[in-house]
Structures are given as C-alpha cells and as structure tokens.
Enzyme design. Structure first.
Site, PDB file in Angstrom:
ATOM      1  N   LYS A 132      68.631  44.887  27.136  1.00 42.00           N
ATOM      2  CA  LYS A 132      68.419  45.691  25.939  1.00 42.00           C
ATOM      3  C   LYS A 132      67.223  45.182  25.119  1.00 42.00           C
ATOM      4  O   LYS A 132      66.393  45.959  24.651  1.00 42.00           O
ATOM      5  CB  LYS A 132      69.691  45.627  25.092  1.00 42.00           C
ATOM      6  CG  LYS A 132      69.718  46.667  24.027  1.00 42.00           C
ATOM      7  CD  LYS A 132      70.831  47.662  24.246  1.00 42.00           C
ATOM      8  CE  LYS A 132      70.577  48.823  23.310  1.00 42.00           C
ATOM      9  NZ  LYS A 132      71.361  49.983  23.616  1.00 42.00           N
ATOM     10  N   LYS A 160      66.487  26.277  23.175  1.00 35.92           N
ATOM     11  CA  LYS A 160      66.200  26.600  21.770  1.00 35.92           C
ATOM     12  C   LYS A 160      65.351  25.502  21.137  1.00 35.92           C
ATOM     13  O   LYS A 160      64.380  25.762  20.438  1.00 35.92           O
ATOM     14  CB  LYS A 160      67.511  26.747  20.977  1.00 35.92           C
ATOM     15  CG  LYS A 160      68.100  28.128  21.087  1.00 35.92           C
ATOM     16  CD  LYS A 160      68.090  28.842  19.757  1.00 35.92           C
ATOM     17  CE  LYS A 160      68.119  30.308  20.025  1.00 35.92           C
ATOM     18  NZ  LYS A 160      68.893  31.117  19.184  1.00 35.92           N
ATOM     19  N   LYS A 211      64.593  41.204  34.411  1.00 39.77           N
ATOM     20  CA  LYS A 211      66.007  41.560  34.408  1.00 39.77           C
ATOM     21  C   LYS A 211      66.268  42.659  33.375  1.00 39.77           C
ATOM     22  O   LYS A 211      65.697  42.623  32.279  1.00 39.77           O
ATOM     23  CB  LYS A 211      66.806  40.299  34.062  1.00 39.77           C
ATOM     24  CG  LYS A 211      68.303  40.503  34.051  1.00 39.77           C
ATOM     25  CD  LYS A 211      69.027  39.193  33.785  1.00 39.77           C
ATOM     26  CE  LYS A 211      70.488  39.483  33.484  1.00 39.77           C
ATOM     27  NZ  LYS A 211      71.307  38.291  33.309  1.00 39.77           N
TER      28      LYS A 211
END
Ligand code: TRP
Length: 292
Positions: A214, A127, A211
């Site tokens: 969603k 991050k 991969k």
C-alpha cells in the site's frame, strides 16, 4: 515441504491493522489464500494484531477504523474461500487486545528475555540505522518481538505462516521459549517453526519491481470501487518493448500475466499468452480480462 506433513498441526498468524486495514491481491495471494488451504486440515488461529499497530497508529479513531476494515476484509475473503459463512468455523479468528493473556504473558517474558537479543532485532536495528534517533523509538516497537512471542507461545503453536521479513521474529520466539523452559526446568512452551512458502512469499506490485504494498502505491485492491480497481489494473506493468498490439509480446516479467496465472481461467490464459507472443492481442484486451 510435503503437504502430508501439515495435517492436524496448529497454525497461528496475525495481521497488523496499520495502513488502513484494507487488503489487496498481494495480501490475498501471499497470506489469506494459504491460510484458507491450511484451515482445511489443520487447526488455524488468526488474529488482528491491534496492540502491535499501536507502535505506529496512535489516533484512536483511525485505529478503530483500521481494525473494522481489516476484520471485514478478512472475513469476506475467508468466507469466500471456505464456501460461505459456515466455513468460518474452521478458523479461530480474534482480536489480540480482547485476550488479556497476550500482554500478561509479555510481562512475564520481559524477565526471561535478554536485552541483547532484542537489540539484535532487524525492525529496531533498521530504524536506528536510518534517520530515526533512539529518542524517537518507542518501547512498543523495541518490545515488539516479545509481544509477538507471547502471541505465538500462548497457544502452543506448531507453525507460524509468515513472510520472510518475519523469520527473525520466530527465531526470537523460539529463543524466549527455550529460556523460559530452561529457567523453570519444565517444557512449558512448545518451540514453533516458521512456515514460509517460497512461491507465494513475495507478490510483486503493479510496477513489476517491488513487493506489492500500500505504501508504495503499487497494489490492486479487492474491495475498492470498480473505477479505482480498473485504474490500478490498467496501470499495471506489462512489456515495455512492445509498442503496438501487433508486436510480439513477452510473458516473462509481465505483471498482468503474473496475476492472471492466479486468477484467470487456465485454458483462456494459455490461449491469451499464445496470442500475446504472436502479436495478436492488445495489452488493453488482456487487462480487461484481468479486471473482469
Ligand atoms: N508482526 C507480524 C507482521 O507484521 C504480525 C503479527 C503479530 C504476527 N503477531 C503475530 C504474525 C503472531 C504471526 C504470529 O506481519
């Protein structure tokens, strides 16, 4: 790993109700199916890690919806795999926030966990290296590994089935357990091992490249309406070199066949593959079968 080695062990895993809580075939093949198998000859604990979801989901209603969806999806798949609702007795299925000891233990672990250890955690480091400033990272995300260590160590877990991306969290968990045991000069916590099955670790998405996830829009859903699932199946990456159904097709890298290896009738799939390579069956026909 030898299957015999995993009898009578205690497994624990968690799924975070971020996203919208609904599961796709990647979740099923990569995690749920494996859990069903393990539960047949081991002690299995499975939790809905709702406290972990708070790092990103801060809308009360949305989180409640996610949790409900995830619970229903998981129960349906587990019951399906274990021969009905009675089969669910094989799994200790619970919601993290219902067991206050998870956060109590985290408070205690805060005091044996070195700052440097957590600063090295990938999730936080990634991050920081991206666009996100330190000001925008909440302590929930930073402390994520300590809560996860509490989840695992609270139950004297032997093995934690996780994806490769979670391996470091298990190493941090072991570190915390070791430090605690050393400080209090007693083997209070068992050191857990990660349980990563190579062949199911990554299920590629319908784009055949990344991969299944969603957020990437490359999933095949399980509990969506049929027209949604049909669209996902029909849009699945097959063989870009094949223009007509009479062209010889390729199986390697063809996602429709990759999924059929898991879901289709073995004999039927083998004969479809032969026809595909010989240019005797169309993409649409194979996809129709996958949809079915
Ligand atoms: N961090 C895990 C994930 O994102 C979810 C999780 C929370 C978990 N607590 C856990 C997994 C304990 C295994 C054990 O997938």
């Amino acid at each position: 790993m030898n299957k015999k080695d995993f009898i009578g062990k205690r497994f624990l895993s968690g799924i975070t109700p971020s996203g919208d809580g609904s599961l796709h075939i990647g979740n099923y093949l990569g995690a749920v199916r494996q859990f069903i198998e393990l539960s047949k000859s081991n002690e299995t604990y499975l939790m809905v890690a709702d406290l972990h979801a708070l790092t990103t989901v801060q809308d009360r209603k949305q989180l409640a919806n996610n949790i409900e969806t995830l619970i229903l999806n998981e129960l349906a798949l587990l019951a399906g795999g274990l021969g009905g609702v009675d089969g669910l007795k094989k799994i200790v299925f619970f919601r993290q926030s219902d067991v206050a000891e998870h956060t109590e233990l985290q408070s205690i672990f805060n005091n044996v966990t070195p700052l440097g250890l957590i600063k090295r955690a990938h999730a936080y480091k990634d991050k920081l290296q991206g666009e996100t400033k330190e000001e925008e990272i909440n302590m929930g995300l930073f402390n994520y590994p300590i809560l996860m260590a509490s989840d695992i160590l609270l139950y004297q877990t032997d093995l934690v089935p996780v994806g490769k991306d979670q391996k470091q969290h298990i190493e941090i968990t072991r570190d915390i357990a070791e430090r605690f045991n050393k400080i209090y000069q007693k083997q209070v916590f068992k050191l857990p091992e990660p349980y990563i099955q190579e062949e199911v670790a990554v299920v590629l998405g319908t784009d055949g490249k990344r991969k299944m996830s969603k957020s990437l829009g490359n999933t095949i859903a399980i509990f969506e309406p049929e027209d949604v699932i049909k669209k996902q199946v029909m849009g699945t990456y097959t063989d870009p070199t094949r223009v007509h159904a009479t062209d010889p097709g390729h199986i390697e890298g063809n996602m429709v066949f990759a999924y059929l290896d898991h879901f289709g009738d073995k004999q039927h799939v083998t004969s479809m593959k032969e026809k595909y390579v010989a240019g005797k069956i169309s993409d649409v026909e194979v996809k129709e079968y996958l949809f079915k």
